[in-house]
Design a protein around this motif. Sequence first.
Motif, PDB file in Angstrom:
ATOM      1  N   MET A  34       0.840  -1.202   0.000  1.00 38.03           N
ATOM      2  CA  MET A  34       0.000   0.000   0.000  1.00 38.03           C
ATOM      3  C   MET A  34       0.870   1.245   0.000  1.00 38.03           C
ATOM      4  O   MET A  34       1.935   1.275   0.598  1.00 38.03           O
ATOM      5  CB  MET A  34      -0.922   0.011   1.222  1.00 38.03           C
ATOM      6  N   GLN A  35       0.367   2.293  -0.658  1.00 37.27           N
ATOM      7  CA  GLN A  35       1.084   3.559  -0.710  1.00 37.27           C
ATOM      8  C   GLN A  35       0.073   4.693  -0.552  1.00 37.27           C
ATOM      9  O   GLN A  35      -1.014   4.656  -1.132  1.00 37.27           O
ATOM     10  CB  GLN A  35       1.826   3.707  -2.039  1.00 37.27           C
ATOM     11  N   VAL A  36       0.418   5.688   0.229  1.00 32.09           N
ATOM     12  CA  VAL A  36      -0.437   6.863   0.410  1.00 32.09           C
ATOM     13  C   VAL A  36       0.372   8.111   0.112  1.00 32.09           C
ATOM     14  O   VAL A  36       1.442   8.320   0.694  1.00 32.09           O
ATOM     15  CB  VAL A  36      -0.995   6.942   1.852  1.00 32.09           C
ATOM     16  N   ASN A  37      -0.130   8.917  -0.818  1.00 30.30           N
ATOM     17  CA  ASN A  37       0.530  10.179  -1.159  1.00 30.30           C
ATOM     18  C   ASN A  37      -0.397  11.341  -0.806  1.00 30.30           C
ATOM     19  O   ASN A  37      -1.588  11.303  -1.138  1.00 30.30           O
ATOM     20  CB  ASN A  37       0.844  10.248  -2.654  1.00 30.30           C
ATOM     21  N   LEU A  38       0.129  12.335  -0.147  1.00 26.56           N
ATOM     22  CA  LEU A  38      -0.640  13.546   0.131  1.00 26.56           C
ATOM     23  C   LEU A  38      -0.642  14.389  -1.139  1.00 26.56           C
ATOM     24  O   LEU A  38       0.354  15.009  -1.504  1.00 26.56           O
ATOM     25  CB  LEU A  38      -0.021  14.320   1.297  1.00 26.56           C
ATOM     26  N   ALA A  39      -1.776  14.407  -1.854  1.00 21.81           N
ATOM     27  CA  ALA A  39      -1.851  15.067  -3.154  1.00 21.81           C
ATOM     28  C   ALA A  39      -2.013  16.579  -3.036  1.00 21.81           C
ATOM     29  O   ALA A  39      -1.671  17.326  -3.950  1.00 21.81           O
ATOM     30  CB  ALA A  39      -3.015  14.492  -3.961  1.00 21.81           C
ATOM     31  N   GLY A  40      -2.532  17.055  -1.930  1.00 20.68           N
ATOM     32  CA  GLY A  40      -2.747  18.487  -1.745  1.00 20.68           C
ATOM     33  C   GLY A  40      -3.401  18.737  -0.408  1.00 20.68           C
ATOM     34  O   GLY A  40      -3.822  17.802   0.267  1.00 20.68           O
ATOM     35  N   TYR A  41      -3.482  19.989  -0.019  1.00 18.81           N
ATOM     36  CA  TYR A  41      -4.136  20.338   1.236  1.00 18.81           C
ATOM     37  C   TYR A  41      -4.443  21.825   1.238  1.00 18.81           C
ATOM     38  O   TYR A  41      -3.905  22.602   0.443  1.00 18.81           O
ATOM     39  CB  TYR A  41      -3.256  19.976   2.435  1.00 18.81           C
ATOM     40  N   ASN A  42      -5.325  22.204   2.148  1.00 20.45           N
ATOM     41  CA  ASN A  42      -5.693  23.611   2.241  1.00 20.45           C
ATOM     42  C   ASN A  42      -4.552  24.422   2.834  1.00 20.45           C
ATOM     43  O   ASN A  42      -4.052  24.093   3.905  1.00 20.45           O
ATOM     44  CB  ASN A  42      -6.925  23.778   3.141  1.00 20.45           C
ATOM     45  N   ILE A  43      -4.145  25.450   2.126  1.00 23.56           N
ATOM     46  CA  ILE A  43      -3.147  26.377   2.669  1.00 23.56           C
ATOM     47  C   ILE A  43      -3.669  27.799   2.473  1.00 23.56           C
ATOM     48  O   ILE A  43      -4.552  28.043   1.650  1.00 23.56           O
ATOM     49  CB  ILE A  43      -1.765  26.222   2.004  1.00 23.56           C
ATOM     50  N   ASP A  44      -3.116  28.744   3.204  1.00 30.22           N
ATOM     51  CA  ASP A  44      -3.559  30.128   3.138  1.00 30.22           C
ATOM     52  C   ASP A  44      -3.339  30.690   1.727  1.00 30.22           C
ATOM     53  O   ASP A  44      -2.325  30.418   1.089  1.00 30.22           O
ATOM     54  CB  ASP A  44      -2.785  30.961   4.166  1.00 30.22           C
ATOM     55  N   SER A  45      -4.295  31.485   1.255  1.00 29.72           N
ATOM     56  CA  SER A  45      -4.225  32.013  -0.107  1.00 29.72           C
ATOM     57  C   SER A  45      -2.995  32.888  -0.345  1.00 29.72           C
ATOM     58  O   SER A  45      -2.494  32.974  -1.473  1.00 29.72           O
ATOM     59  CB  SER A  45      -5.489  32.813  -0.423  1.00 29.72           C
ATOM     60  N   SER A  46      -2.487  33.531   0.709  1.00 26.46           N
ATOM     61  CA  SER A  46      -1.293  34.369   0.539  1.00 26.46           C
ATOM     62  C   SER A  46      -0.091  33.531   0.123  1.00 26.46           C
ATOM     63  O   SER A  46       0.793  33.999  -0.612  1.00 26.46           O
ATOM     64  CB  SER A  46      -0.989  35.130   1.830  1.00 26.46           C
ATOM     65  N   LEU A  47      -0.043  32.278   0.581  1.00 25.62           N
ATOM     66  CA  LEU A  47       1.046  31.378   0.190  1.00 25.62           C
ATOM     67  C   LEU A  47       0.873  30.906  -1.249  1.00 25.62           C
ATOM     68  O   LEU A  47       1.851  30.751  -1.987  1.00 25.62           O
ATOM     69  CB  LEU A  47       1.096  30.179   1.139  1.00 25.62           C
ATOM     70  N   ILE A  48      -0.396  30.687  -1.637  1.00 25.86           N
ATOM     71  CA  ILE A  48      -0.665  30.251  -3.013  1.00 25.86           C
ATOM     72  C   ILE A  48      -0.272  31.347  -3.998  1.00 25.86           C
ATOM     73  O   ILE A  48       0.310  31.070  -5.055  1.00 25.86           O
ATOM     74  CB  ILE A  48      -2.149  29.884  -3.180  1.00 25.86           C
ATOM     75  N   ARG A  49      -0.573  32.604  -3.649  1.00 22.38           N
ATOM     76  CA  ARG A  49      -0.244  33.717  -4.559  1.00 22.38           C
ATOM     77  C   ARG A  49       1.256  33.836  -4.798  1.00 22.38           C
ATOM     78  O   ARG A  49       1.695  34.265  -5.858  1.00 22.38           O
ATOM     79  CB  ARG A  49      -0.802  35.028  -3.995  1.00 22.38           C
ATOM     80  N   LYS A  50       2.057  33.436  -3.816  1.00 21.84           N
ATOM     81  CA  LYS A  50       3.508  33.502  -3.968  1.00 21.84           C
ATOM     82  C   LYS A  50       4.027  32.509  -5.002  1.00 21.84           C
ATOM     83  O   LYS A  50       5.155  32.656  -5.502  1.00 21.84           O
ATOM     84  CB  LYS A  50       4.184  33.257  -2.628  1.00 21.84           C
ATOM     85  N   LEU A  51       3.219  31.507  -5.314  1.00 16.69           N
ATOM     86  CA  LEU A  51       3.651  30.520  -6.306  1.00 16.69           C
ATOM     87  C   LEU A  51       3.721  31.134  -7.691  1.00 16.69           C
ATOM     88  O   LEU A  51       4.505  30.699  -8.538  1.00 16.69           O
ATOM     89  CB  LEU A  51       2.688  29.321  -6.311  1.00 16.69           C
TER      90      LEU A  51
END
Length: 477
Positions: free
Chosen positions: A1-18
């Motif tokens: 079995m394998q589990v990958n964290l595909a994504g998660y909620n993060i603050d929008s200010s961090l997303i904008r920095k991408l």
Amino acid sequence: MQVNLAGYNIDSSLIRKLQTESATPEVISAAYARISRSEKSIAELREQALKELEKARRSNQKIIFELGHSSVAEHSVFNFDLIGISRLVTELVEIIRFASFTEKSQRYVAFSDDFVIPEELEKPTLKPLREEYIHIMQALFNEYKESLKAIQEYYKKVQPQLKKSEIEGKAKEDARYILPLATKTQLGMTINARSLENLLRRLITSPLAEAHELYNLLLKSVKELCPSLIRYIEKEDFKGTFDVAKIKTDIIENSFDKSPVKILEFSVDADDKILAALLFEQCSNSFSSCLETITKLDETKKKELWAEIFEHIQPWSKMPRAFELVDCSFELAMSECCWSQFKRHRVATLLKQKAYSLNNYIFPPIIYTLKREDKWLKLLEETNLLKQKLTAVSPELVHYARLNAEQVRVLVKMNLREIYHFIRLRADINAQWEIRNLACSFAEYIHPLAPFATSYLCGKSELDSLVQSTGKGLTKT
């Protein structure tokens, strides 16, 4: 079995920095949509979606809207801060089933005199009505502050052993009954794209200008970010109801029934039906055969089976899914204040009466103790006069002037598993007094209808005490 964290909620200010166009939840939906039709690994599908955003968007549109696999949109999740909306409009928002809400609570927070003034009253010809509306709203908040102070002083005298925070909590819990539904609040909302689409249609279909404003702000927030996930957002002509005027008035104008609980329907032979369903899960017989087997058992044997079912039950235990086969339809009378809590149980079928009856209200007992009921009644009369004037502008506007104390009727359908969750939470010693009284009364009403299945239908605090005293869950006698 394998589990990958595909994504998660993060603050929008961090997303904008991408600073990348692919920083959108659409790619997760697109990758997961292809799982059922591709031999590639999930990791490869996610990588492909990230590299080919426009192709991923076209894929979403085809799979979600052309093929009708709307559940794909549920993989994309948004977090919204909703600030400065009225308590009235929160009801349009929080009735959405598959979403999460955390609202600024009038039970725990003292509110300042901040309320929504409907845009509908901005017309120059309505200036006198707008001024009257503001005057009455301010009078309600003034009494709220006076009641807060009076309740705190009362408890300081009669229960000096209470902590300051406990006294303030009691005051906030009861003074809020005088607040109007126009009161501004804020909430955090986590919602997937499919539910957001449903919410947007609900908002734009509402006749309230405030609902339309919220619609535009939400749509603006996601339209450019996720164009492939939100489509059916126009006002619906389908109403799913009929014109009340076509029914004779003597049929619909009944007196307001103040009985807090009225059971309308309850599944027959509920105890036996649940036992039969649990038996069905563990054997190869048909359900009708299982039910016949259970029906033939004597009461002693059935009691042994129920004792085994409830053995080791804990306050956090969930009832088996077999309990969902037992349905209960009932009518409840409660205040708007209580409804603000009850509506959280939105997985159930909840139908709140839109029409209101004058002079039906629930004041907290402390208001009578402090002899403030005359002041509250006077304000209630003033808001009733205001409602009549608001009706001439729009019938929907009257609800802004409704008080938390005003009584409503709600038609509810829950299965017994949902009922356990409701009673466990709301009959608890820490629950607010009105909804706790309602939950306890409801539990008493249905216990005789399914005495074995409802053996542990009680608040968390009572169940915790019972478990600790017995050492393990045993069926009550």
